[in-house]
Design a protein around this motif. Structure first.
Motif, PDB file in Angstrom:
ATOM      1  N   GLY A 105       0.826  -1.114   0.207  1.00 39.92           N
ATOM      2  CA  GLY A 105      -0.029  -0.154   0.097  1.00 39.92           C
ATOM      3  C   GLY A 105       1.144   1.626   0.113  1.00 39.92           C
ATOM      4  N   ILE A 106       2.320   0.994  -0.311  1.00 41.62           N
ATOM      5  CA  ILE A 106       3.270   2.195  -0.513  1.00 41.62           C
ATOM      6  C   ILE A 106       3.968   2.331  -1.438  1.00 41.62           C
ATOM      7  CG2 ILE A 106       5.586   3.167   0.967  1.00 41.62           C
ATOM      8  CD1 ILE A 106       5.160   1.370   2.985  1.00 41.62           C
ATOM      9  N   GLY A 107       3.082   3.622  -2.019  1.00 42.03           N
ATOM     10  CA  GLY A 107       2.846   4.542  -3.299  1.00 42.03           C
ATOM     11  C   GLY A 107       4.434   4.811  -3.365  1.00 42.03           C
ATOM     12  N   LYS A 108       5.431   4.223  -4.771  1.00 43.24           N
ATOM     13  CA  LYS A 108       6.492   4.766  -4.710  1.00 43.24           C
ATOM     14  C   LYS A 108       7.927   4.514  -3.177  1.00 43.24           C
ATOM     15  CE  LYS A 108       5.503   9.418  -6.251  1.00 43.24           C
ATOM     16  NZ  LYS A 108       5.474  10.960  -6.257  1.00 43.24           N
ATOM     17  N   TYR A 109       7.467   2.900  -3.730  1.00 38.35           N
ATOM     18  CA  TYR A 109       8.531   2.072  -2.730  1.00 38.35           C
ATOM     19  C   TYR A 109       9.865   1.960  -2.764  1.00 38.35           C
ATOM     20  CZ  TYR A 109       9.310  -1.617   0.849  1.00 38.35           C
ATOM     21  OH  TYR A 109       9.527  -2.405   1.875  1.00 38.35           O
ATOM     22  N   ILE A 110      10.034   1.830  -3.445  1.00 45.02           N
ATOM     23  CA  ILE A 110      11.427   1.759  -3.874  1.00 45.02           C
ATOM     24  C   ILE A 110      12.776   2.554  -3.742  1.00 45.02           C
ATOM     25  CG2 ILE A 110      12.792   0.715  -5.798  1.00 45.02           C
ATOM     26  CD1 ILE A 110      11.696  -0.540  -7.004  1.00 45.02           C
ATOM     27  N   LEU A 111      11.761   3.722  -4.541  1.00 44.12           N
ATOM     28  CA  LEU A 111      12.539   5.394  -4.373  1.00 44.12           C
ATOM     29  C   LEU A 111      12.045   5.384  -2.970  1.00 44.12           C
ATOM     30  CD1 LEU A 111      13.424   7.902  -5.448  1.00 44.12           C
ATOM     31  CD2 LEU A 111      11.428   8.703  -6.086  1.00 44.12           C
ATOM     32  N   LYS A 112      11.218   5.292  -1.864  1.00 45.05           N
ATOM     33  CA  LYS A 112      11.335   5.741  -0.640  1.00 45.05           C
ATOM     34  C   LYS A 112      12.608   5.338   0.631  1.00 45.05           C
ATOM     35  CE  LYS A 112       7.064   7.730  -0.585  1.00 45.05           C
ATOM     36  NZ  LYS A 112       4.894   7.603  -0.345  1.00 45.05           N
ATOM     37  N   LYS A 113      12.426   3.654   0.072  1.00 45.78           N
ATOM     38  CA  LYS A 113      13.431   2.842   0.426  1.00 45.78           C
ATOM     39  C   LYS A 113      15.092   3.113   0.619  1.00 45.78           C
ATOM     40  CE  LYS A 113      12.677  -0.052   2.984  1.00 45.78           C
ATOM     41  NZ  LYS A 113      12.428   0.241   4.184  1.00 45.78           N
ATOM     42  N   VAL A 114      15.197   3.823  -0.762  1.00 45.44           N
ATOM     43  CA  VAL A 114      16.378   4.315  -1.307  1.00 45.44           C
ATOM     44  C   VAL A 114      16.688   5.766  -0.248  1.00 45.44           C
ATOM     45  CG1 VAL A 114      17.764   5.337  -2.838  1.00 45.44           C
ATOM     46  CG2 VAL A 114      16.446   3.250  -3.543  1.00 45.44           C
ATOM     47  N   THR A 115      15.710   6.448  -0.386  1.00 47.48           N
ATOM     48  CA  THR A 115      15.855   8.266   0.436  1.00 47.48           C
ATOM     49  C   THR A 115      16.324   7.471   1.739  1.00 47.48           C
ATOM     50  OG1 THR A 115      13.644   7.830  -0.022  1.00 47.48           O
ATOM     51  CG2 THR A 115      15.328   9.405  -2.097  1.00 47.48           C
ATOM     52  N   GLU A 116      15.514   6.864   2.183  1.00 51.24           N
ATOM     53  CA  GLU A 116      16.078   6.419   3.916  1.00 51.24           C
ATOM     54  C   GLU A 116      17.155   6.488   3.779  1.00 51.24           C
ATOM     55  OE1 GLU A 116      14.082   3.120   5.364  1.00 51.24           O
ATOM     56  OE2 GLU A 116      12.214   2.986   4.914  1.00 51.24           O
ATOM     57  N   ASN A 117      18.092   6.604   3.290  1.00 51.87           N
ATOM     58  CA  ASN A 117      19.485   6.384   3.738  1.00 51.87           C
ATOM     59  C   ASN A 117      20.135   8.045   3.735  1.00 51.87           C
ATOM     60  OD1 ASN A 117      20.015   3.695   3.978  1.00 51.87           O
ATOM     61  ND2 ASN A 117      20.325   3.892   0.849  1.00 51.87           N
ATOM     62  N   TYR A 118      19.206   8.532   2.659  1.00 50.94           N
ATOM     63  CA  TYR A 118      19.807  10.310   3.074  1.00 50.94           C
ATOM     64  C   TYR A 118      18.837  11.245   3.722  1.00 50.94           C
ATOM     65  CZ  TYR A 118      22.173   7.768  -0.965  1.00 50.94           C
ATOM     66  OH  TYR A 118      22.371   6.933  -1.885  1.00 50.94           O
ATOM     67  N   PHE A 119      17.358  10.609   4.199  1.00 51.94           N
ATOM     68  CA  PHE A 119      16.586  11.693   4.159  1.00 51.94           C
ATOM     69  C   PHE A 119      15.824  11.446   5.636  1.00 51.94           C
ATOM     70  CE2 PHE A 119      17.103  13.121   0.301  1.00 51.94           C
ATOM     71  CZ  PHE A 119      17.495  14.005   0.119  1.00 51.94           C
ATOM     72  N   SER A 120      15.023  12.480   6.200  1.00 50.79           N
ATOM     73  CA  SER A 120      14.382  11.441   7.721  1.00 50.79           C
ATOM     74  C   SER A 120      12.903  10.816   7.071  1.00 50.79           C
ATOM     75  CB  SER A 120      14.265  13.043   8.625  1.00 50.79           C
ATOM     76  OG  SER A 120      13.341  13.310   8.094  1.00 50.79           O
ATOM     77  N   TYR A 121      13.118   9.837   7.936  1.00 50.14           N
ATOM     78  CA  TYR A 121      11.402   9.252   7.937  1.00 50.14           C
ATOM     79  C   TYR A 121      10.301   9.941   7.853  1.00 50.14           C
ATOM     80  CZ  TYR A 121       8.061   5.168   8.460  1.00 50.14           C
ATOM     81  OH  TYR A 121       6.768   5.292   8.096  1.00 50.14           O
ATOM     82  N   PRO A 122      10.772  11.055   8.202  1.00 47.91           N
ATOM     83  CA  PRO A 122       9.224  12.279   8.457  1.00 47.91           C
ATOM     84  C   PRO A 122       8.715  13.037   6.963  1.00 47.91           C
ATOM     85  CG  PRO A 122      10.158  12.570  10.742  1.00 47.91           C
ATOM     86  CD  PRO A 122      10.410  11.980   9.942  1.00 47.91           C
ATOM     87  N   PHE A 123      10.101  13.362   6.948  1.00 45.80           N
ATOM     88  CA  PHE A 123      10.630  14.106   5.256  1.00 45.80           C
ATOM     89  C   PHE A 123       9.183  12.730   4.028  1.00 45.80           C
ATOM     90  CE2 PHE A 123      12.714  14.836   2.098  1.00 45.80           C
ATOM     91  CZ  PHE A 123      12.446  16.135   1.468  1.00 45.80           C
ATOM     92  N   ILE A 124       9.909  11.820   4.054  1.00 40.43           N
ATOM     93  CA  ILE A 124       9.561  10.819   3.239  1.00 40.43           C
ATOM     94  C   ILE A 124       8.699  10.290   3.624  1.00 40.43           C
ATOM     95  CG2 ILE A 124      10.404   8.877   2.084  1.00 40.43           C
ATOM     96  CD1 ILE A 124      13.305   8.850   3.878  1.00 40.43           C
ATOM     97  N   TYR A 125       8.012  10.174   4.418  1.00 43.65           N
ATOM     98  CA  TYR A 125       6.900  10.112   4.017  1.00 43.65           C
ATOM     99  C   TYR A 125       5.618  10.730   4.778  1.00 43.65           C
ATOM    100  CZ  TYR A 125       9.000   5.291   4.061  1.00 43.65           C
ATOM    101  OH  TYR A 125       9.512   4.225   3.230  1.00 43.65           O
TER     102      TYR A 125
END
Length: 200
Positions: A105-125
């Protein structure tokens, strides 16, 4: 799940029969959406999920405010939506199965998982904030008063688009009627009617 069921499950907030319980019979005709979507999906040589995603891009997004702003920008040689994309990244994204892009149910899942290495969780989601009409799930206090004034107004009754009994029930309940996709029925009807009062 067949193609039509996949499309409805992902993008349609309420069924035709549910809509008949909301809209006055004078404004109800055939189930044009199902006829249109089914005829479109039957011409696609993809599985159910891929057909639903492809149909969203071609049936829904062309009328979406974000898509329209993107088209306007591109017509003036401005990139509004994704200036960081390049040809290689676009090619790569098309090679990835759609099932992996919308995961749990999470859109853009791969992009979000990759960016977890660079940005904070609240910013990504974080929740989307680009729509001019706010998404409201709780209709209490001033919001409830506003909905009541709009939906029980003489203008709304005279227009006769919605079933009066339903509007009275929604207002009396004083709680949100949330659809399966997360929409607030009373707020949605209020936004429509308020827009009509301003511009009809």
């Amino acid at each position: 799940m067949d193609k039509t069921d996949c499309f409805y499950d992902a993008f349609v907030e309420r069924t035709f029969n549910e809509s008949k319980n909301i809209i006055s019979s004078d404004f109800i005709g055939s189930n044009y959406l199902e006829e249109f979507v089914s005829s479109y999906l039957n011409n696609l040589h993809m599985n159910g999920f891929e057909s639903a995603v492809f149909s969203n891009l071609n049936l829904i997004m062309p009328e979406d405010p974000i898509k329209r702003s993107d088209s306007a920008g591109m017509s003036h040689m401005l990139e509004l939506r994704a200036p960081f994309l390049d040809d290689n990244l676009v090619d790569l994204s098309f090679k990835i199965p759609h099932e992996n892009k919308l995961f749990n149910g999470i859109g853009k899942y791969i992009l979000k998982k990759v960016t977890e290495n660079y940005f904070s969780y609240p910013f990504i989601y974080r929740k989307k904030g680009h729509f001019t009409v706010p998404v409201i799930n709780m209709t209490e206090g001033k919001v409830h008063s506003f909905c009541r004034d709009v939906l029980l107004s003489g203008s709304c009754r005279n227009r006769g688009v919605f079933q009066t009994k339903l509007l009275e029930t929604l207002v009396d309940q004083k709680k949100a009627n949330i659809t399966r996709l997360g929409g607030n029925l009373m707020w949605q009807l209020t936004c429509y009617e308020y827009w009509m009062q301003q511009f009809d």
